[in-house]
Each structure stands twice: as C-alpha cells, then as structure tokens.
Scaffold this motif. Structure first.
Motif, PDB file in Angstrom:
ATOM      1  N   ARG A  38       9.887  -0.016   0.622  1.00 23.11           N
ATOM      2  CA  ARG A  38       9.518  -1.243   1.320  1.00 23.11           C
ATOM      3  C   ARG A  38       9.949  -2.468   0.525  1.00 23.11           C
ATOM      4  N   ARG A  39       9.971  -3.602   1.219  1.00 26.98           N
ATOM      5  CA  ARG A  39      10.451  -4.836   0.578  1.00 26.98           C
ATOM      6  C   ARG A  39       9.553  -5.258  -0.583  1.00 26.98           C
ATOM      7  N   THR A  40       8.312  -4.781  -0.615  1.00 29.31           N
ATOM      8  CA  THR A  40       7.425  -5.106  -1.728  1.00 29.31           C
ATOM      9  C   THR A  40       7.935  -4.538  -3.050  1.00 29.31           C
ATOM     10  N   ALA A  41       8.836  -3.563  -2.973  1.00 29.82           N
ATOM     11  CA  ALA A  41       9.406  -2.970  -4.192  1.00 29.82           C
ATOM     12  C   ALA A  41      10.698  -3.654  -4.614  1.00 29.82           C
ATOM     13  N   ARG A  42      11.153  -4.648  -3.876  1.00 31.85           N
ATOM     14  CA  ARG A  42      12.408  -5.302  -4.221  1.00 31.85           C
ATOM     15  C   ARG A  42      12.331  -5.859  -5.649  1.00 31.85           C
ATOM     16  N   PRO A  43      13.292  -5.540  -6.511  1.00 32.89           N
ATOM     17  CA  PRO A  43      13.199  -5.966  -7.910  1.00 32.89           C
ATOM     18  C   PRO A  43      13.401  -7.467  -8.068  1.00 32.89           C
ATOM     19  N   ARG A  92       7.953  -3.559  -8.930  1.00 38.91           N
ATOM     20  CA  ARG A  92       6.637  -2.957  -8.687  1.00 38.91           C
ATOM     21  C   ARG A  92       6.820  -1.669  -7.881  1.00 38.91           C
ATOM     22  N   LEU A  93       6.637  -0.522  -8.545  1.00 35.79           N
ATOM     23  CA  LEU A  93       6.812   0.771  -7.890  1.00 35.79           C
ATOM     24  C   LEU A  93       5.512   1.554  -7.745  1.00 35.79           C
ATOM     25  N   TYR A  94       4.468   1.229  -8.512  1.00 37.12           N
ATOM     26  CA  TYR A  94       3.237   1.996  -8.335  1.00 37.12           C
ATOM     27  C   TYR A  94       2.564   1.528  -7.043  1.00 37.12           C
ATOM     28  N   ALA A 110      -5.672  13.599   1.840  1.00 31.69           N
ATOM     29  CA  ALA A 110      -5.058  13.426   0.525  1.00 31.69           C
ATOM     30  C   ALA A 110      -4.608  11.987   0.337  1.00 31.69           C
ATOM     31  N   THR A 111      -4.901  11.447  -0.826  1.00 30.16           N
ATOM     32  CA  THR A 111      -4.385  10.147  -1.226  1.00 30.16           C
ATOM     33  C   THR A 111      -3.388  10.352  -2.352  1.00 30.16           C
ATOM     34  N   PHE A 112      -2.208   9.761  -2.204  1.00 30.82           N
ATOM     35  CA  PHE A 112      -1.150   9.882  -3.204  1.00 30.82           C
ATOM     36  C   PHE A 112      -1.057   8.580  -3.994  1.00 30.82           C
ATOM     37  N   HIS A 113      -1.311   8.680  -5.287  1.00 26.26           N
ATOM     38  CA  HIS A 113      -1.192   7.547  -6.197  1.00 26.26           C
ATOM     39  C   HIS A 113       0.136   7.721  -6.942  1.00 26.26           C
ATOM     40  N   MET A 114       1.120   6.924  -6.611  1.00 24.41           N
ATOM     41  CA  MET A 114       2.436   7.044  -7.230  1.00 24.41           C
ATOM     42  C   MET A 114       2.483   6.145  -8.464  1.00 24.41           C
ATOM     43  N   LEU A 115       2.658   6.760  -9.632  1.00 21.83           N
ATOM     44  CA  LEU A 115       2.567   6.046 -10.910  1.00 21.83           C
ATOM     45  C   LEU A 115       3.945   5.782 -11.510  1.00 21.83           C
ATOM     46  N   ASP A 116       4.048   4.670 -12.216  1.00 22.95           N
ATOM     47  CA  ASP A 116       5.238   4.322 -12.995  1.00 22.95           C
ATOM     48  C   ASP A 116       4.871   4.467 -14.468  1.00 22.95           C
TER      49      ASP A 116
END
Length: 521
Positions: A285-290, A296-298, A307-313
């Motif tokens: 998504r555009r919220t991850a645009r560097p 911001r990737l987490y 299930a909740t997926f917490h994607m960590l950096d």
C-alpha cells in the motif's frame, strides 16, 4: 477462502499477452488506452510489457493491492525494463470468476517512468472473505490472470490455509518450491525476507546471476526483474495475496539500522535505492512508500477473528550486532537491557497489539531465529549475534508480553537460516520447564545453499531441548489455522539444482488451542 468453488489452474496463472483474448475482454477494450497514448502524441507498445507477471497483497476486508510492472526487455541495462521514457495508461479489472464474465471493479491508472513503470492499485469496494480474479491491460496487451482474496469480516472465523517462505537465491537453484506452494492453493502467502540476493555473479552459480553486486537503483531494478521473470515465482504471486517483509539481502548482508556490513560512506544512498526498488516491486500500500532512507513496513492484518498477522521489521530499527557479529561465546554485550531488535516505537506497537488482541491466533511474521539456540556443545553457550539471541532483553520483553497479555495462542514465523526448524517458546529459555508462551515455526529456503542433505543436527538438538525439529532441505511451510488447532506441514524438495522436483511433507506438527506446545501430527 480455501473452500471457494473455483480455482486458478496452471494455464490461467501463466496466461498472458495476446493469448488472453479468449477470456472475454469487452471490459478491457483496447480503444481507451490506445486513445490516451495517442492523445499524448505517443505510439502504442508493440511488445508484451507483462513479462514480470502480476501480484496482489496487503488485503483488507474491503480492498486489496494489485501489482504489476511493465517491462518489454526486463534485463535492460538502464533498469527500466526497455520501456519508453514516458508514463503509460494501464487498465485493470477484478471479477468473481477467472474468465471475467462477472466483472465487479475496474479502472485505469498510470504506470510512471519514474517508478520503473510499476503499478500499485488499491482496489476498494470489495466484499469481505471473497475470492477474486484480476488482470491488467496496456494498449493491446493483456496480463496474466491472478487470484486474490479479501480478509474475512471481523467477528468471523473461517479456516485459513497459509504458506510462508524465505530466502530465494537465484544462483543457488530453481524456484520450483514456489510452484509447489502455488499448487497447494493457499489463501494467503507470507514472504519473510531475502526475496532476492545482492551478491554478484559467481562461477559456481547454478543459474547465471545478472551482473556485479547490486548497489544502484538501476542495479536493484534489474535484479528484481531477473527474479520476477521466473515463471515459478510468477505462479506463486498469481495464486494468492502476499504479505511481504524484508530481511537483509534486499539491501545488503547483515545490515543493521544505519550500519552496513562493512564501513561504507555510500550506504545511505544504497539503502535509499534498495528501499525504492523494493516498493516498486512488491504489492504494498501507499503507506509503505519510502521516504529516502525510511520505509514503514511493520503493519497488522486480521483474518477475521481467527488470526492476526503482525508483520515485523527486524532490520531497519535494530542496534548493530553485538560483539562484532557472528557466532560468539560469552558475549556480555548481547545482554544489555537497552539493546533492541525492533526499535522502541515498533516494540510498543507490537505489545499494544498483544494487549488489544481478540484473535484466536496471534502470528508474528518476522525474519531471524527467535527461540534461544545454543550452537556450541558442552557447558559453554554460543549464540548467533544476528538473531534474537544477540538482543536477549528485546526478545524477553516481547515473549513476556506474548505470555502475559490478551494473546490466546502465540505463533512466531521465521526465515533466514535456510533450514526447517520448529521450537517451543519458553518464558525463560534457560529453564526448559518454565511456562510456554508460544511456538516458533522456521521455514527453510526456497533455494539458498542448494540442495541440502540428510544431516539430522542431533547434537544441536540435544543442546536445545525446546527445539523439536530440524531438516536441511529446501522448501516452504504450509499451515492450516482453525478455531481448534494450527497444523504445520514442513514441505521439502529433494533437489533445487535442477528444475521440476516434487514436494513432500517431511514432518507435521499440531498446536492445539490454548496449548503452546508442538505435537507431532
């Protein structure tokens, strides 16, 4: 969802270009896009630009990201895929069937030259928990067809089949494991990092890697193009939506925050280029645009209430590796309570998520070994400083929060180490009888380190009684989440140094609801 009535067969996954004419293209007529190009005083594309396939990702209950990147000559030196230096109109469609008889959404977007003609469509207005099919058009050229799903609505608990993978080194072999993963028809795919490798071409490569070690934006774009042109990888992307996170090789081996592997005054520029190329090539998504050296990737996704997926950096915010990195014995620095793997803000975000959780399963999608792993034999303990063992206090805080919050069942998913592992997570890793707080499932690599062998690693397992499984073959992990249990199949291939290997299940483990323990399945 996994019980949806229709499936994408191998032909439809790979279908592209003019071969798609038979799919009923009334809604993707050539005229609007061609007219837009003529209106800009430009000629049409004469060569198929969809050589890098399609992908979807970051699904919400009402929307999903659709991705493609135009490239008529994927390996062009410029990194721009042989495309003209101008923006191009790309049309898109979403349907409830793979032959597009029932189109529900569609539109047009712009593939910008400045973004290597990548496309990120955040397609909204969709129904929760629904299977869809999508495709793109540029001039007269039709993309392959992809399958995607939206997340189920809050308050529901449909079963979930999820596969996760990591570590695909192009030079180390063929991406057959990606095709086998696609054939498992998952609802969701997690990629936990090392999507590509930055290393230069090597005389020992099974498949020829393109060029020198990648450092510039053009370098990263070309390397992504080489990977994404692989038909096995394209099949996995077209099979289901992906949640992606990076590890180190998307930028440079063992980078840590602002610290490169070796002193390098050009590292900020390299990191900026790598971040931009990563965004261009992933369904984000555009919220991850560097923004320069920040990205911001987490982020967090919910499969209903199941299930909740917490994607960590675990790269961008970490402190430098302790004691000079590598395997170390008696490294006091790793015990420093101020050392962090996640950074303060991300750690707070994760723990707050634990305390607000109402999911049956809380799943951490992250990169490096989480469980304690003593890699020496005898009384001395030796640990890998690049893993959570090098950040002991940071791990202890997260493990304590997992065990002392609203988390009902904690699951950590890991890549990085090129081997299958499975472990129970204990409140105190030095005390095997201490309370369990969750389990860890570690996937082997797609290709990295080649075929592997039948080594059982029995001595290391004996040093770490909480670790229940090890396998040195390539593959991925297939999981099945239900209200009552998590079932994990460790899938392996006998070889990757030649194409076409079949997959088999090396071991299955079951985790029952409210029992943070691995049981043989």
């Amino acid at each position: 969802m996994s019980d949806a009535p229709s499936t994408v067969n191998r032909r439809s996954i790979l279908l592209g270009g003019t071969a798609a004419v038979g799919l009923g293209l009334a809604g993707l007529a050539a005229e609007p896009a061609a007219a837009a190009q003529r209106g800009a005083g430009r000629g049409p594309l004469t060569t198929n630009p969809f050589t890098l396939g399609v992908a979807s990702g970051d699904p919400w209950p009402d929307s999903v990201v659709l991705w493609t990147r135009l490239a008529t000559d994927p390996l062009a030196d410029s990194g721009l895929g042989g495309m003209p230096d101008r923006d191009l109109v790309v049309q898109w469609q979403i349907a409830t069937d793979e032959r597009f008889r029932h189109v529900v959404r569609g539109g047009a977007t712009t593939a910008r030259s400045a973004a290597a003609h990548s496309v990120h469509v955040e397609a909204g207005g969709l129904r929760p928990g629904t299977e869809y099919y999508y495709r793109f058009r540029a001039d007269r050229h039709i993309s392959p067809v992809g399958r995607t799903l939206t997340m189920p609505a809050p308050g529901t608990m449909p079963d979930l089949t999820m596969c996760f993978a990591s570590c695909a080194d192009y030079g180390d072999g063929y991406f057959t494991a990606y095709r086998r993963l696609a054939e498992d028809h998952p609802d969701l795919v997690l990629h936990l990092g090392d999507y590509l490798y930055e290393y230069p071409a090597n005389s020992g490569d099974i498949r020829a890697v393109l060029g020198p070690e990648i450092r510039t934006l053009a370098d990263y774009r070309r390397r992504y193009a080489q990977y994404k042109a692989d038909p096995d990888l394209q099949s996995a992307h077209a099979a289901a939506p992906w949640l992606v996170i990076w590890d180190d090789h998307e930028i440079e081996n063992n980078w840590a925050g602002e610290v490169p592997e070796a002193p390098d005054p050009g590292f900020p520029d390299r990191r900026t280029a790598a971040f931009q190329a990563y965004y261009e090539n992933m369904p984000l998504r555009r919220t991850a645009r560097p923004r320069g050296t920040d990205m911001r990737l987490y982020r967090r996704f919910a499969w209903g209430d199941l299930a909740t997926f917490h994607m960590l950096d675990t790269r961008q915010y970490r402190d430098d590796q302790a004691c000079g990195d590598g395997l170390r014995v008696d490294c006091a620095e790793r015990l420093d309570p101020n050392r962090t793997m996640t950074g303060t803000e991300q750690e707070r975000w994760l723990i707050n998520g634990f305390h607000r959780s109402r999911a049956r399963w809380d799943v951490l999608g992250q990169q490096v070994f989480f469980a304690q792993r003593d890699r020496t034999y005898g009384e001395l303990q030796g640990f890998d400083m690049d893993s959570w063992d090098g950040y002991r206090a940071s791990r202890d805080r997260i493990a304590a929060a997992m065990g002392g919050s609203q988390v009902r069942n904690g699951v950590v998913l890991t890549g990085d180490v090129h081997r299958h592992w499975a472990a129970d997570l204990r409140e105190n890793p030095d005390q095997p009888d201490s309370a369990g707080v969750g389990v860890e499932l570690v996937t082997t690599s797609i290709t990295s380190t080649g075929d592997g062998n039948e080594n059982t690693n029995s001595r290391e397992l004996s040093e770490n009684p909480h670790i229940k499984f090890f396998k040195n073959r390539r593959g991925y992990v297939r999981t099945r989440f239900t209200e009552g249990e998590l079932r994990a199949d460790f899938r392996i291939l006998p070889y990757v140094t030649a194409p076409g290997a079949e997959a088999q299940t090396a071991a299955t483990f079951v985790v029952e609801d409210r029992d943070p323990t691995l049981h043989p399945g």
